[in-house]
Scaffold this active site. Structure first.
Site, PDB file in Angstrom:
ATOM      1  N   PRO A  98      -7.961 -10.689   1.394  1.00 36.45           N
ATOM      2  CA  PRO A  98      -7.667 -11.010   2.791  1.00 36.45           C
ATOM      3  C   PRO A  98      -7.396  -9.809   3.682  1.00 36.45           C
ATOM      4  O   PRO A  98      -6.760  -8.841   3.256  1.00 36.45           O
ATOM      5  CB  PRO A  98      -6.411 -11.890   2.697  1.00 36.45           C
ATOM      6  CG  PRO A  98      -5.854 -11.656   1.340  1.00 36.45           C
ATOM      7  CD  PRO A  98      -7.020 -11.301   0.461  1.00 36.45           C
ATOM      8  N   ASN A  99      -7.922  -9.931   4.881  1.00 40.60           N
ATOM      9  CA  ASN A  99      -7.734  -8.963   5.975  1.00 40.60           C
ATOM     10  C   ASN A  99      -8.512  -7.656   5.788  1.00 40.60           C
ATOM     11  O   ASN A  99      -8.555  -6.835   6.703  1.00 40.60           O
ATOM     12  CB  ASN A  99      -6.235  -8.664   6.206  1.00 40.60           C
ATOM     13  CG  ASN A  99      -5.471  -9.917   6.565  1.00 40.60           C
ATOM     14  OD1 ASN A  99      -5.844 -10.611   7.497  1.00 40.60           O
ATOM     15  ND2 ASN A  99      -4.443 -10.241   5.813  1.00 40.60           N
ATOM     16  N   GLU A 114      -7.807  -2.442 -10.348  1.00 40.44           N
ATOM     17  CA  GLU A 114      -7.092  -2.804  -9.108  1.00 40.44           C
ATOM     18  C   GLU A 114      -7.045  -1.568  -8.204  1.00 40.44           C
ATOM     19  O   GLU A 114      -6.636  -0.493  -8.657  1.00 40.44           O
ATOM     20  CB  GLU A 114      -5.677  -3.254  -9.494  1.00 40.44           C
ATOM     21  CG  GLU A 114      -4.786  -3.575  -8.317  1.00 40.44           C
ATOM     22  CD  GLU A 114      -3.376  -3.986  -8.761  1.00 40.44           C
ATOM     23  OE1 GLU A 114      -3.149  -4.268  -9.956  1.00 40.44           O
ATOM     24  OE2 GLU A 114      -2.495  -4.024  -7.888  1.00 40.44           O
ATOM     25  N   ASN A 172      -9.673  -5.152  -4.739  1.00 46.11           N
ATOM     26  CA  ASN A 172      -8.516  -4.986  -3.865  1.00 46.11           C
ATOM     27  C   ASN A 172      -8.168  -6.381  -3.364  1.00 46.11           C
ATOM     28  O   ASN A 172      -8.833  -6.915  -2.469  1.00 46.11           O
ATOM     29  CB  ASN A 172      -8.831  -4.046  -2.696  1.00 46.11           C
ATOM     30  CG  ASN A 172      -7.610  -3.784  -1.828  1.00 46.11           C
ATOM     31  OD1 ASN A 172      -6.603  -4.478  -1.933  1.00 46.11           O
ATOM     32  ND2 ASN A 172      -7.693  -2.792  -0.957  1.00 46.11           N
ATOM     33  N   ARG A 232       5.683   1.740   0.336  1.00 45.97           N
ATOM     34  CA  ARG A 232       5.810   0.793   1.445  1.00 45.97           C
ATOM     35  C   ARG A 232       6.920  -0.227   1.147  1.00 45.97           C
ATOM     36  O   ARG A 232       7.801   0.044   0.336  1.00 45.97           O
ATOM     37  CB  ARG A 232       4.451   0.144   1.712  1.00 45.97           C
ATOM     38  CG  ARG A 232       3.383   1.195   2.086  1.00 45.97           C
ATOM     39  CD  ARG A 232       2.041   0.568   2.372  1.00 45.97           C
ATOM     40  NE  ARG A 232       2.089  -0.303   3.545  1.00 45.97           N
ATOM     41  CZ  ARG A 232       1.105  -1.160   3.864  1.00 45.97           C
ATOM     42  NH1 ARG A 232       0.011  -1.238   3.106  1.00 45.97           N
ATOM     43  NH2 ARG A 232       1.207  -1.919   4.926  1.00 45.97           N
ATOM     44  N   HIS A 235      -5.849  -0.090  -4.287  1.00 47.10           N
ATOM     45  CA  HIS A 235      -5.196  -0.241  -2.980  1.00 47.10           C
ATOM     46  C   HIS A 235      -5.458   1.005  -2.167  1.00 47.10           C
ATOM     47  O   HIS A 235      -5.324   2.131  -2.688  1.00 47.10           O
ATOM     48  CB  HIS A 235      -3.683  -0.461  -3.133  1.00 47.10           C
ATOM     49  CG  HIS A 235      -3.390  -1.696  -3.905  1.00 47.10           C
ATOM     50  ND1 HIS A 235      -3.572  -2.945  -3.368  1.00 47.10           N
ATOM     51  CD2 HIS A 235      -3.012  -1.873  -5.184  1.00 47.10           C
ATOM     52  CE1 HIS A 235      -3.288  -3.842  -4.292  1.00 47.10           C
ATOM     53  NE2 HIS A 235      -2.953  -3.233  -5.406  1.00 47.10           N
ATOM     54  N   ILE A 236      -5.799   0.808  -0.931  1.00 45.87           N
ATOM     55  CA  ILE A 236      -6.086   1.929  -0.031  1.00 45.87           C
ATOM     56  C   ILE A 236      -4.794   2.707   0.248  1.00 45.87           C
ATOM     57  O   ILE A 236      -4.764   3.929   0.200  1.00 45.87           O
ATOM     58  CB  ILE A 236      -6.709   1.388   1.272  1.00 45.87           C
ATOM     59  CG1 ILE A 236      -8.051   0.708   0.955  1.00 45.87           C
ATOM     60  CG2 ILE A 236      -6.875   2.501   2.307  1.00 45.87           C
ATOM     61  CD1 ILE A 236      -8.567  -0.190   2.065  1.00 45.87           C
ATOM     62  N   SER A 237      -3.754   1.968   0.551  1.00 51.59           N
ATOM     63  CA  SER A 237      -2.465   2.599   0.867  1.00 51.59           C
ATOM     64  C   SER A 237      -1.652   2.781  -0.414  1.00 51.59           C
ATOM     65  O   SER A 237      -1.937   2.151  -1.444  1.00 51.59           O
ATOM     66  CB  SER A 237      -1.689   1.723   1.859  1.00 51.59           C
ATOM     67  OG  SER A 237      -1.344   0.490   1.254  1.00 51.59           O
ATOM     68  N   TYR A 252      -4.769   2.221   7.202  1.00 53.51           N
ATOM     69  CA  TYR A 252      -6.009   1.916   6.471  1.00 53.51           C
ATOM     70  C   TYR A 252      -7.235   2.711   6.938  1.00 53.51           C
ATOM     71  O   TYR A 252      -8.318   2.551   6.374  1.00 53.51           O
ATOM     72  CB  TYR A 252      -6.303   0.412   6.547  1.00 53.51           C
ATOM     73  CG  TYR A 252      -5.208  -0.440   5.933  1.00 53.51           C
ATOM     74  CD1 TYR A 252      -4.962  -0.411   4.565  1.00 53.51           C
ATOM     75  CD2 TYR A 252      -4.401  -1.267   6.726  1.00 53.51           C
ATOM     76  CE1 TYR A 252      -3.956  -1.175   3.995  1.00 53.51           C
ATOM     77  CE2 TYR A 252      -3.385  -2.031   6.165  1.00 53.51           C
ATOM     78  CZ  TYR A 252      -3.172  -1.983   4.801  1.00 53.51           C
ATOM     79  OH  TYR A 252      -2.176  -2.738   4.236  1.00 53.51           O
ATOM     80  N   HIS A 274       0.357  -9.376  -4.458  1.00 49.85           N
ATOM     81  CA  HIS A 274       1.811  -9.502  -4.595  1.00 49.85           C
ATOM     82  C   HIS A 274       2.273 -10.953  -4.742  1.00 49.85           C
ATOM     83  O   HIS A 274       3.473 -11.199  -4.819  1.00 49.85           O
ATOM     84  CB  HIS A 274       2.492  -8.881  -3.368  1.00 49.85           C
ATOM     85  CG  HIS A 274       1.853  -7.587  -2.936  1.00 49.85           C
ATOM     86  ND1 HIS A 274       1.785  -6.491  -3.749  1.00 49.85           N
ATOM     87  CD2 HIS A 274       1.212  -7.230  -1.783  1.00 49.85           C
ATOM     88  CE1 HIS A 274       1.154  -5.502  -3.116  1.00 49.85           C
ATOM     89  NE2 HIS A 274       0.796  -5.933  -1.924  1.00 49.85           N
ATOM     90  N   ARG A 333      -8.026  -2.660  11.687  1.00 49.23           N
ATOM     91  CA  ARG A 333      -6.697  -3.105  11.274  1.00 49.23           C
ATOM     92  C   ARG A 333      -5.791  -1.902  10.984  1.00 49.23           C
ATOM     93  O   ARG A 333      -6.135  -1.057  10.146  1.00 49.23           O
ATOM     94  CB  ARG A 333      -6.885  -3.907   9.989  1.00 49.23           C
ATOM     95  CG  ARG A 333      -5.644  -4.243   9.265  1.00 49.23           C
ATOM     96  CD  ARG A 333      -5.959  -4.708   7.841  1.00 49.23           C
ATOM     97  NE  ARG A 333      -4.757  -5.232   7.257  1.00 49.23           N
ATOM     98  CZ  ARG A 333      -4.566  -5.394   5.959  1.00 49.23           C
ATOM     99  NH1 ARG A 333      -5.513  -5.098   5.105  1.00 49.23           N
ATOM    100  NH2 ARG A 333      -3.428  -5.864   5.519  1.00 49.23           N
ATOM    101  N   ASP A 357      -4.533 -14.838 -13.332  1.00 47.51           N
ATOM    102  CA  ASP A 357      -5.059 -15.635 -14.448  1.00 47.51           C
ATOM    103  C   ASP A 357      -6.583 -15.546 -14.522  1.00 47.51           C
ATOM    104  O   ASP A 357      -7.154 -15.531 -15.623  1.00 47.51           O
ATOM    105  CB  ASP A 357      -4.654 -17.109 -14.298  1.00 47.51           C
ATOM    106  CG  ASP A 357      -3.193 -17.364 -14.688  1.00 47.51           C
ATOM    107  OD1 ASP A 357      -2.536 -16.444 -15.206  1.00 47.51           O
ATOM    108  OD2 ASP A 357      -2.732 -18.500 -14.468  1.00 47.51           O
ATOM    109  N   ARG A 386       5.653  -5.075  -1.657  1.00 52.75           N
ATOM    110  CA  ARG A 386       4.327  -4.563  -2.054  1.00 52.75           C
ATOM    111  C   ARG A 386       4.376  -3.805  -3.382  1.00 52.75           C
ATOM    112  O   ARG A 386       3.352  -3.358  -3.891  1.00 52.75           O
ATOM    113  CB  ARG A 386       3.751  -3.638  -0.973  1.00 52.75           C
ATOM    114  CG  ARG A 386       3.451  -4.340   0.331  1.00 52.75           C
ATOM    115  CD  ARG A 386       2.779  -3.416   1.329  1.00 52.75           C
ATOM    116  NE  ARG A 386       2.989  -3.865   2.687  1.00 52.75           N
ATOM    117  CZ  ARG A 386       2.261  -4.796   3.313  1.00 52.75           C
ATOM    118  NH1 ARG A 386       1.233  -5.354   2.715  1.00 52.75           N
ATOM    119  NH2 ARG A 386       2.557  -5.160   4.545  1.00 52.75           N
ATOM    120  N   ALA A 426      -3.029  -8.729   0.122  1.00 59.13           N
ATOM    121  CA  ALA A 426      -1.686  -9.312  -0.016  1.00 59.13           C
ATOM    122  C   ALA A 426      -1.566 -10.252  -1.215  1.00 59.13           C
ATOM    123  O   ALA A 426      -0.461 -10.439  -1.749  1.00 59.13           O
ATOM    124  CB  ALA A 426      -1.318 -10.047   1.269  1.00 59.13           C
TER     125      ALA A 426
END
Ligand code: DQA
Length: 139
Positions: free
Chosen positions: A9-10, A95, A71, A104, A97-99, A22, A77, A17, A84, A108, A74
């Site tokens: 998402p997002n 996995e 990625n 943070r 993550h950009i940030s 990001y 988390h 954004r 699963d 997160r 949200a």
């Protein structure tokens, strides 16, 4: 080598954004660069804002592809269902993550999926996707 890059998402808003977190580049532009850099890798990109759709996509590619770079945004988390799904398929998942999620908000810091993944890359910007691709290539 067949790899799926899957964003949650997002992440369709990358480039627009929160650019201080990001960056300014859209994922479509980044993906074009990535496929140009790795012309011999059969790489596809999918994105969804919906948890169940992400589960469906993991099921669809998770018995056929050689690697998934995920990625989950949200949902990282919150989502037992995506965790699963990763555990239930054969394909290894990295996995990304950009940030730097660990620098943070506390919410997160927890990843439901990390324990089911081959490994995690966080905080290296979009470069993290490329490093995950490189890892699968060297397997
Ligand atoms: C993110 C980090 C998540 O906490 C956040 O919800 C995202 C993006 C990242 O790439 O840094 O949507 O996964």
């Amino acid at each position: 080598m067949k790899l799926l890059i899957l964003n949650g998402p997002n992440l369709n808003l990358l480039g627009k954004r929160e650019p201080t977190i990001y960056g300014n580049k859209s994922f479509e532009d980044y993906f074009e660069q990535l496929t140009t850099k790795y012309p011999n890798v059969d790489m596809i990109y999918k994105q969804s804002n919906h948890e169940g759709t992400l589960v469906d996509i993991i099921h669809e590619y998770g018995f056929e592809y050689d690697g998934i770079v995920l990625n989950a945004g949200a949902y990282t988390h919150t989502s037992v269902a995506i965790a699963d799904a990763i555990a239930g398929v054969e394909t290894g998942v990295i996995e990304v993550h950009i940030s730097n999620v660990h620098a943070r908000e506390v919410f997160r810091h927890k990843s439901y999926m990390a324990k089911n993944c081959v490994g995690t890359i966080a905080g290296l910007g979009l470069k993290g996707y490329e490093l995950a691709v490189q890892f699968f290539l060297e397997q």
